[in-house]
Each structure stands twice: as C-alpha cells, then as structure tokens.
Design an enzyme around this catalytic site. Structure first.
Site, PDB file in Angstrom:
ATOM      1  N   GLY A   1       0.837  -1.203   0.000  1.00  0.00           N
ATOM      2  CA  GLY A   1       0.000   0.000   0.000  1.00  0.00           C
ATOM      3  C   GLY A   1       0.863   1.240   0.000  1.00  0.00           C
ATOM      4  O   GLY A   1       2.015   1.211  -0.441  1.00  0.00           O
ATOM      5  N   SER A   2       0.310   2.311   0.544  1.00  0.00           N
ATOM      6  CA  SER A   2       1.017   3.594   0.437  1.00  0.00           C
ATOM      7  C   SER A   2       2.208   3.680   1.390  1.00  0.00           C
ATOM      8  O   SER A   2       2.233   3.037   2.445  1.00  0.00           O
ATOM      9  CB  SER A   2       0.050   4.741   0.738  1.00  0.00           C
ATOM     10  OG  SER A   2      -0.210   4.767   2.121  1.00  0.00           O
TER      11      SER A   2
ATOM     12  N   GLU B   1       5.720  -3.355   0.793  1.00  0.00           N
ATOM     13  CA  GLU B   1       5.682  -3.052  -0.646  1.00  0.00           C
ATOM     14  C   GLU B   1       4.917  -1.749  -0.778  1.00  0.00           C
ATOM     15  O   GLU B   1       3.681  -1.746  -0.739  1.00  0.00           O
ATOM     16  CB  GLU B   1       4.962  -4.160  -1.418  1.00  0.00           C
ATOM     17  CG  GLU B   1       5.580  -5.538  -1.279  1.00  0.00           C
ATOM     18  CD  GLU B   1       6.971  -5.638  -1.868  1.00  0.00           C
ATOM     19  OE1 GLU B   1       7.427  -4.689  -2.527  1.00  0.00           O
ATOM     20  OE2 GLU B   1       7.612  -6.674  -1.644  1.00  0.00           O
TER      21      GLU B   1
ATOM     22  N   VAL C   1       1.139   4.909   4.976  1.00  0.00           N
ATOM     23  CA  VAL C   1       0.585   3.885   5.878  1.00  0.00           C
ATOM     24  C   VAL C   1       1.692   2.903   6.280  1.00  0.00           C
ATOM     25  O   VAL C   1       1.770   2.480   7.436  1.00  0.00           O
ATOM     26  CB  VAL C   1      -0.625   3.166   5.223  1.00  0.00           C
ATOM     27  CG1 VAL C   1      -1.085   1.997   6.085  1.00  0.00           C
ATOM     28  CG2 VAL C   1      -1.771   4.146   5.003  1.00  0.00           C
TER      29      VAL C   1
END
Ligand code: SIN
Length: 501
Positions: A249-250, A271, A253
């Site tokens: 995700g981002s 990732e 986060v």
C-alpha cells in the site's frame, strides 16, 4: 463472535448479480477465522461496484476485539502447523492452487464487480495470483538450510517459520497481493491473518472459502474485514503474538505500521508506493516501447505501484513516440468491466478520479499539452477517466513527485542522456524503472545506475511469481515471490555442534 444465519447472508448480497456466478456459494459476507465464517459485534460495511456506484454487498466488520480473537486462532493453529511436514504444506497449497484455477471465472466476476477491472484482466489476475500458490507449493519442499565446518565445531543452519503473520493488502490486486504473501507464509509453516482493503473483501473471502475446501487447516489462513482499518492495523501491528507484518500500500501507511510494530520488534516486509521512471532513449524501438508503455499504464487502469509515472523520452524521438502511443491508446474501449470489449474500467472511487484530474490540470497549467483524453468521462459514470496522453510535461509537475494511479501517460522530453539517470533517481521512491534502448551497453549502464528494486529493459512485464518483487528507498523493504520470497517468513537459526576428535 456469532455465526450468522443464511437469511442474513441473503440480505447482505441483495445487490450482487449472482447469476454471473456458476457457484454463488463463493459469495461470503462473514469473516473467516479458525476455519469458520463468522461475524463480529462491530456491524457491517457496504461494498460498492465502482462502475455503477451501486451497493453490491454488506460485509461483517471487525474491530479490535475480533481482530485479537483472529490472532488467537492463528496462534493456536501455529502450534500444530509449525510441525507439519514440507510435503504436507506443499500438498495443501497445491489443492488451493487447483481450487483457485477451477473457480477462476467466478473469482474474476467477483473481482470485476467490486474492483472494476475488466473481466479478462480479472481472469489474468486470478491466474497470476494462483501462480504464487503454485510457486510456493514448490518452494515448501525446496527450501533448505545449510551446513558449515567451523574447525572444531559444526554449524547447522535451519529455517524455521516465524510464527503468526499479519498482512494488510490493497484493492488494486485483490487476489495476487493476498496469495503472494499467504502462500509464502503457509509454505514456511506460518499461520496468517489478512485484512483485505475495505473496497475488495468479497474476493478475499471467496479465496478463504477455496482455502477451506482445499483442506488448509483451521486457523492457518484467516481473513478479517473491517470498516475501520486504523483500528485493525493497530492491533495487527502491536499484538505481541504477531511476529511479522507484511503490507502492500502507500508509503505513508507503511511508515505508520513500521512505527507501530517497532514496539514488539516484528519482522516487516513493505511493498510501498512508487514513482516509476520509464526512459525511452534515442535508439529505442519506438513501436515496441509504445506497446509496453501503454500496457503498463492501462493495466488495472494505471492503478498499480509499478505503473510508469514519469515517461522520459529523448527530445529527438518524442513526437514520433507520442504518435505511436496515440495509435495504440486511442481505440481502447472504456466502460463497465463486465461489458465485452472493455479494456479500461473505472477507477476505484471518486477520490481516485479527483487525484488524476488534479495531476492532469496541474501539468496543463504548467505548459503540458493534452494529446488524447484529459477528461472525466461522466457520461459513463462517476469513476471513469479517459486514457490520456500528455506531452511536454514539466519536471515541476505533480507527476514528478506523487503517484498518480490512473491511465495517464505523462511524457517529459529530455535532451541530455547523461542527466537522465540523475533525473530518474531524483525521488524518495525506488520500486520499478524501465529503460528502452537497442544498445546493450546503455541498458547495462543505466539499468545498474537506476535506484529501484526492479528494472525492466525493453519490457514493462516485471510481475512474475518466479521473480523477486520489491522496492528500495521509501518504496519498501523485503521481496515477495521468487527464490527468496519464502525466506521472508522464516527465521534462520544457527545450531553449533562441538566436534571434538
Ligand atoms: C502493485 O503492487 O501494484 C503491482 C503488483 C504486481 O504487479 O504484482
């Protein structure tokens, strides 16, 4: 936790076109914990079809307490799963792989309805996701340790499962981002709790049903959904029973999860976001480069972390390259992913459209020209954005500092080949990069100098279960898939033996 009744289930999928499924029993709206579908005490949340914005289901929502119980179920099951044999783990993964493939069309339909990608592409993702299960079914029996002669001692190196692993996965690849983590963990002898994105719980729950049918033992694979991701994420990343956290995700986060998991020193695989440069040199085969570039930018409507955000094209070939791009992109049909011939579906939601619009508007305000598209396709629905080509995009545009996540090709001309590596590396991100050139020495030199975990030379097709997927810099840590993917879920232990003669 209470097990829900069939009647509640019927109400919860009222909006879902069940006639599209051969096996509607794959449609689950309760969470999967300890081998059973259960609901918690935290209500339910709606799942929408991004093509129509219609509610298609309501899924049981978990909060902190239910998340803790799922971790307990995984911890209990770890006590026996860690003792399973590699062959046993390989066998159940193979059965899961077969079940996913046998139900691939239904999984694709569920995915298209909640995620938006066209059916054919969804089927491609199911096959891609299944290939991770296949790969790790093989890795379960291939993974080995080592032996060393330390003079008067001997070293045995053994790989052991890390324990309960928690995963948080994104909506852009609702099957593959789960299987490439879960299959590796299960192959290693770990147990697994995954929280899929709020937008795509149905695909994850269908995968759980197939895991159950495949005989993956109760508590080894758990799926928990919820409308409060922060609450679930906090529990997953701070609970001492969880030994590893893996997230796609981002970057923002990812940083929060890393910070939260530091208090219990969890292993982490992250990732995160990308800002991939794609470089087209003067000597590139422009036709091939254009085919690969468009494929990369329209895969999942450009909503992938390895999508090229900055397309650097040598000034002398920029116009010809843009014409090639236009020829390929112009006929692409945009629409609802269930309709035939559609190759570009909706973006995930209105916020995603707003972001793409803001990037295009910003670039245009700084001098970029719209060659194709550049429009919100409101006639198709709220979440559709036209495949777009921009040329003469400037280096101070948002494309050069923020991931766009949309079907937009931002072409930035460059003159000096010696500067291009510096320009491409001028970012905190380092997930993927691409270079197009017919010169082997340039490919070698630039490929080695680019600061990213993955580099495509004359190809944008990086994704493959057999290859390591991962980024560097603020794009993350650790790799998934490939020969080292299973190591992410194993502790390497050194056992020292005295060897007195
Ligand atoms: C992504 O993380 O967005 C891309 C996933 C893949 O290609 O496997």
């Amino acid at each position: 936790m209470v097990t829900t009744t069939a009647g509640v289930m019927e109400q919860r999928v009222e909006g879902f076109p069940r006639h599209l499924l051969k096996d509607p029993s794959l449609l689950k709206t309760e969470n999967f914990v300890g081998g059973e579908f259960v609901s918690g005490d935290s209500g339910s949340f709606a799942v929408f079809n991004p093509a129509t914005n219609e509610e298609i289901a309501r899924v049981s929502s978990f909060g902190k307490e239910e998340t803790r119980k799922a971790i307990e179920a995984a911890s209990l099951s770890f006590m026996s799963w860690k003792k399973s044999t590699p062959s046993n783990r390989s066998d159940v993964l193979r059965k899961w792989y077969e079940a996913i493939n046998e139900n691939a069309e239904d999984l694709s339909a569920i995915m298209t309805l909640e995620q938006g990608k066209p059916l054919a592409e969804a089927l491609g993702e199911v096959r891609y996701g299944a290939s991770y299960v296949d790969w790790f079914s093989g890795e379960a029996v291939r993974s080995s340790g080592g032996y060393m002669d330390l003079d008067n001692r001997r070293a045995m190196l053994i790989r052991q499962p890390v324990g309960v692993c928690a995963a948080i996965t994104p909506w852009n690849f609702p099957v593959a981002m789960i299987t490439r983590k879960a299959a590796a963990a299960i192959a290693a002898g770990c147990t697994f709790v995954v929280k899929p994105a709020e937008a795509t719980p149905l695909t994850a729950l269908a995968l759980a049903e197939l895991a159950r049918r495949a005989g993956i033992p109760a508590g080894v694979f758990n799926v928990i959904c919820g409308s409060n991701p922060k609450e679930i994420g906090l529990e997953l990343s701070t609970n001492p029973s969880v030994k590893k956290i893996t997230f796609t995700g981002s970057t923002n986060v990812g940083k929060i999860l890393l910070e939260q998991s530091a208090s219990t020193v969890k292993r982490a695989c992250m990732e995160l976001g990308g800002l991939a440069p794609l470089i087209v040199l003067e000597d590139a085969d422009l036709k091939k480069a254009a085919v690969q570039t468009v494929a990369n930018k329209t895969r999942n409507g450009g909503q992938t972390c390895i999508s090229a955000n900055r397309i650097f094209v040598h000034k002398s070939v920029a116009d010809s390259f843009v014409s090639e791009l236009e020829e390929i992109m112009k006929p692409m049909k945009v629409g609802n992913g269930v309709d035939s011939g559609v190759v570009v579906g909706p973006l995930i939601n209105a916020a995603a459209v707003e972001k793409v619009k803001s990037h295009v508007d910003d670039a245009v305000s700084k001098g970029a020209e719209v060659v194709l598209g550049g429009k919100h396709l409101t006639e198709l629905g709220e979440n559709f954005y036209a495949p777009t080509i921009l040329k003469n995009v400037s280096m101070d545009s948002l494309f050069c500092c923020e991931e766009t996540f949309g079907p937009v090709l931002a072409v930035i001309p460059f003159e000096n080949e010696d500067e291009i590596i510096e320009r491409a590396n001028d970012t905190d991100f380092g997930l993927a990069s691409y270079v197009f050139t017919e010169s082997l020495s340039k490919a070698m030199r630039i490929g080695e100098a680019l600061e990213s975990g993955m580099v495509g030379i004359n190809s944008t097709a990086l994704s493959d279960a057999r290859a390591p997927f991962g980024g560097i810099k603020q794009s993350g840590m650790g790799t998934e898939g490939g020969p080292t993917g299973i190591h992410e879920y194993q502790n390497l232990k050194y056992v020292c033996f005295a060897a007195d003669s």
